[in-house]
Design a protein around this motif. Structure first.
Motif, PDB file in Angstrom:
ATOM      1  N   ILE A  21      19.126  -4.868   9.378  1.00  0.00           N
ATOM      2  CA  ILE A  21      18.127  -5.727  10.015  1.00  0.00           C
ATOM      3  C   ILE A  21      18.701  -7.043  10.540  1.00  0.00           C
ATOM      4  N   PRO A  22      19.562  -7.762   9.785  1.00  0.00           N
ATOM      5  CA  PRO A  22      20.049  -9.043  10.307  1.00  0.00           C
ATOM      6  C   PRO A  22      20.822  -8.931  11.619  1.00  0.00           C
ATOM      7  N   ALA A  23      21.369  -7.747  11.912  1.00  0.00           N
ATOM      8  CA  ALA A  23      22.157  -7.568  13.130  1.00  0.00           C
ATOM      9  C   ALA A  23      21.313  -7.193  14.348  1.00  0.00           C
ATOM     10  N   TYR A  24      20.023  -6.973  14.159  1.00  0.00           N
ATOM     11  CA  TYR A  24      19.199  -6.475  15.255  1.00  0.00           C
ATOM     12  C   TYR A  24      18.847  -7.539  16.289  1.00  0.00           C
ATOM     13  N   GLY A  25      18.945  -8.813  15.921  1.00  0.00           N
ATOM     14  CA  GLY A  25      18.672  -9.876  16.887  1.00  0.00           C
ATOM     15  C   GLY A  25      17.200 -10.125  17.160  1.00  0.00           C
ATOM     16  N   THR A  26      16.324  -9.681  16.265  1.00  0.00           N
ATOM     17  CA  THR A  26      14.898  -9.939  16.439  1.00  0.00           C
ATOM     18  C   THR A  26      14.544 -11.292  15.825  1.00  0.00           C
ATOM     19  N   ASP A  27      13.426 -11.851  16.261  1.00  0.00           N
ATOM     20  CA  ASP A  27      12.981 -13.121  15.689  1.00  0.00           C
ATOM     21  C   ASP A  27      12.342 -12.936  14.319  1.00  0.00           C
ATOM     22  N   GLY A  28      11.958 -11.725  14.007  1.00  0.00           N
ATOM     23  CA  GLY A  28      11.395 -11.425  12.700  1.00  0.00           C
ATOM     24  C   GLY A  28      11.311  -9.925  12.505  1.00  0.00           C
ATOM     25  N   VAL A  29      11.030  -9.519  11.267  1.00  0.00           N
ATOM     26  CA  VAL A  29      10.903  -8.097  10.951  1.00  0.00           C
ATOM     27  C   VAL A  29       9.610  -7.885  10.177  1.00  0.00           C
ATOM     28  N   ILE A  30       8.974  -6.722  10.409  1.00  0.00           N
ATOM     29  CA  ILE A  30       7.788  -6.335   9.652  1.00  0.00           C
ATOM     30  C   ILE A  30       8.149  -5.115   8.820  1.00  0.00           C
ATOM     31  N   LEU A  31       8.296  -5.314   7.518  1.00  0.00           N
ATOM     32  CA  LEU A  31       8.509  -4.189   6.620  1.00  0.00           C
ATOM     33  C   LEU A  31       7.153  -3.528   6.415  1.00  0.00           C
ATOM     34  N   ASP A  32       7.057  -2.261   6.783  1.00  0.00           N
ATOM     35  CA  ASP A  32       5.754  -1.610   6.893  1.00  0.00           C
ATOM     36  C   ASP A  32       5.451  -0.754   5.677  1.00  0.00           C
ATOM     37  N   LEU A  33       4.406  -1.152   4.949  1.00  0.00           N
ATOM     38  CA  LEU A  33       3.911  -0.358   3.827  1.00  0.00           C
ATOM     39  C   LEU A  33       2.762   0.556   4.225  1.00  0.00           C
ATOM     40  N   GLU A  34       2.298   0.447   5.468  1.00  0.00           N
ATOM     41  CA  GLU A  34       1.069   1.141   5.842  1.00  0.00           C
ATOM     42  C   GLU A  34       1.348   2.459   6.572  1.00  0.00           C
ATOM     43  N   ASP A  35       1.115   2.508   7.885  1.00  0.00           N
ATOM     44  CA  ASP A  35       1.036   3.787   8.586  1.00  0.00           C
ATOM     45  C   ASP A  35       2.334   4.585   8.635  1.00  0.00           C
ATOM     46  N   SER A  36       3.480   3.941   8.475  1.00  0.00           N
ATOM     47  CA  SER A  36       4.744   4.682   8.555  1.00  0.00           C
ATOM     48  C   SER A  36       5.203   5.239   7.211  1.00  0.00           C
ATOM     49  N   VAL A  37       4.378   5.086   6.157  1.00  0.00           N
ATOM     50  CA  VAL A  37       4.755   5.545   4.815  1.00  0.00           C
ATOM     51  C   VAL A  37       3.788   6.630   4.342  1.00  0.00           C
ATOM     52  N   PRO A  38       4.307   7.812   3.975  1.00  0.00           N
ATOM     53  CA  PRO A  38       3.432   8.859   3.428  1.00  0.00           C
ATOM     54  C   PRO A  38       2.731   8.383   2.156  1.00  0.00           C
ATOM     55  N   LEU A  39       1.541   8.901   1.923  1.00  0.00           N
ATOM     56  CA  LEU A  39       0.733   8.452   0.781  1.00  0.00           C
ATOM     57  C   LEU A  39       1.479   8.595  -0.541  1.00  0.00           C
ATOM     58  N   GLN A  40       2.205   9.693  -0.711  1.00  0.00           N
ATOM     59  CA  GLN A  40       2.863   9.941  -1.995  1.00  0.00           C
ATOM     60  C   GLN A  40       4.083   9.035  -2.210  1.00  0.00           C
ATOM     61  N   LEU A  41       4.477   8.283  -1.173  1.00  0.00           N
ATOM     62  CA  LEU A  41       5.652   7.419  -1.289  1.00  0.00           C
ATOM     63  C   LEU A  41       5.300   5.932  -1.257  1.00  0.00           C
ATOM     64  N   LYS A  42       4.020   5.603  -1.346  1.00  0.00           N
ATOM     65  CA  LYS A  42       3.583   4.210  -1.244  1.00  0.00           C
ATOM     66  C   LYS A  42       4.208   3.343  -2.341  1.00  0.00           C
ATOM     67  N   GLU A  43       4.239   3.827  -3.563  1.00  0.00           N
ATOM     68  CA  GLU A  43       4.768   3.036  -4.668  1.00  0.00           C
ATOM     69  C   GLU A  43       6.263   2.789  -4.498  1.00  0.00           C
ATOM     70  N   GLU A  44       6.991   3.812  -4.082  1.00  0.00           N
ATOM     71  CA  GLU A  44       8.430   3.642  -3.847  1.00  0.00           C
ATOM     72  C   GLU A  44       8.673   2.629  -2.732  1.00  0.00           C
ATOM     73  N   ALA A  45       7.884   2.715  -1.658  1.00  0.00           N
ATOM     74  CA  ALA A  45       8.026   1.780  -0.544  1.00  0.00           C
ATOM     75  C   ALA A  45       7.757   0.343  -0.996  1.00  0.00           C
ATOM     76  N   ARG A  46       6.754   0.172  -1.844  1.00  0.00           N
ATOM     77  CA  ARG A  46       6.424  -1.160  -2.349  1.00  0.00           C
ATOM     78  C   ARG A  46       7.595  -1.746  -3.138  1.00  0.00           C
ATOM     79  N   ARG A  47       8.212  -0.927  -3.986  1.00  0.00           N
ATOM     80  CA  ARG A  47       9.366  -1.399  -4.762  1.00  0.00           C
ATOM     81  C   ARG A  47      10.526  -1.770  -3.835  1.00  0.00           C
ATOM     82  N   ASN A  48      10.726  -0.985  -2.794  1.00  0.00           N
ATOM     83  CA  ASN A  48      11.794  -1.282  -1.831  1.00  0.00           C
ATOM     84  C   ASN A  48      11.604  -2.663  -1.204  1.00  0.00           C
ATOM     85  N   VAL A  49      10.380  -2.935  -0.791  1.00  0.00           N
ATOM     86  CA  VAL A  49      10.096  -4.205  -0.125  1.00  0.00           C
ATOM     87  C   VAL A  49      10.234  -5.372  -1.096  1.00  0.00           C
ATOM     88  N   GLU A  50       9.733  -5.191  -2.290  1.00  0.00           N
ATOM     89  CA  GLU A  50       9.810  -6.257  -3.295  1.00  0.00           C
ATOM     90  C   GLU A  50      11.258  -6.693  -3.516  1.00  0.00           C
TER      91      GLU A  50
END
Length: 292
Positions: A21-50
């Motif tokens: 991510i730091p190399a992408y040159g964007t002004d910001g990043v949105i770590l997405d817990l919503e539509d791009s994450v399957p329901l059964q993986l929500k908890e794993e995604a949350r831990r990743n972001v934390e």
């Protein structure tokens, strides 16, 4: 707050992508817990972001997180992501300002609990329902809101909510986008556009983003790192802009010394209003020059 020309969505389940991510040159990043994450993986995604937020913040990345929302905002998401290093929360599918107020109260408590200053976590609502678009100004005026996103994607939530049929020209969403820009500007927050889905069609992206910039947006949500350089360029003053407006200011200041406050500059009438605009554009240009 800085203008966000580019805010890149990254699925929270793609932990291996985070280090890039730091190399992408964007002004910001949105770590997405919503539509791009399957329901059964929500908890794993949350831990990743934390775990990822402090590491990215140390790298200078402005980190936003899109949380889940069904009947109410996901408290487990909020508990995990509200921490030092979080810039803001992206809110999906809200209807009105009362939901912003409810969430702000929750954030007040979490900021105290985590030792953060009250109000440090900002909010970026995505207007995805017809009601939220109708109430765009009221939403934009709420505490913590730093911008509102008015998206014009093909076949997405906004298209379904409004029932429009997407075209490349974008006239079907012209009113909606202009309303979002006006509401944001009236409230003193950032109007954010997007969302270009045909990510490898760079020419289409350029046309779409250029039109949004003409309407008054300050930046866009994007889906692919390859889109960042194009969108960053479109939302920053060009070399031609800098030359034109610098010349305008110089010409006006010289005339002002002679007691004139209305002049012709390259054939156009110029007065204080035009020079104020020129100075604002040059200030934006200076910000991005320093940033580079």
């Amino acid at each position: 707050m800085r203008n966000y020309r580019t805010l890149l969505f990254v699925p929270a389940i793609k932990r291996d992508w985070f280090k890039k991510i730091p190399a992408y040159g964007t002004d910001g990043v949105i770590l997405d817990l919503e539509d791009s994450v399957p329901l059964q993986l929500k908890e794993e995604a949350r831990r990743n972001v934390e775990k990822a937020i402090p590491d990215l913040a140390v790298e200078g990345v402005h980190v936003f997180v899109r949380i889940n929302r069904l009947e109410e905002f996901d408290h487990e998401d909020l508990k995990a992501v509200v921490q030092p290093g979080l810039t803001g929360i992206v809110l999906p599918k809200l209807d009105g300002p009362e939901e912003i107020e409810e969430l702000s109260c929750i954030l007040d408590s979490l900021e105290v609990e985590k030792g953060l200053d009250r109000g440090v976590v900002k909010l970026l609502p995505i207007l995805e329902t017809a009601k939220s678009m109708q109430l765009s100004y009221e939403i934009a005026c709420c505490d913590r809101v730093m911008g509102i996103a008015g998206l014009s994607a093909k076949n997405g939530d906004v298209a379904r909510a409004l029932g429009y049929q997407w075209t490349m020209e974008g006239l079907e969403t012209l009113f909606m986008r202009s309303k979002v820009v006006m509401a944001a500007r009236a409230a003193g927050v950032q109007p954010i556009g997007g969302l270009w889905q045909d990510v490898h069609n760079i020419e289409g992206l350029r046309r779409s983003a250029s039109f949004n910039r003409q309407l008054g947006f300050v930046g866009e949500l994007i889906l692919h790192p390859s889109n960042a350089p194009v969108v960053n360029e479109i939302y920053a003053p060009s070399d031609e802009d800098i030359e034109y407006y610098s010349g305008m200011v110089q010409a006006f200041e010289a005339a002002e010394q002679n007691g004139e406050s209305a002049i012709l500059y390259r054939g156009e009438h110029i007065d204080y209003a035009h020079v104020k605009t020129a100075r604002e554009i040059l200030a934006v240009a200076e910000h991005y020059i320093v940033k580079k």
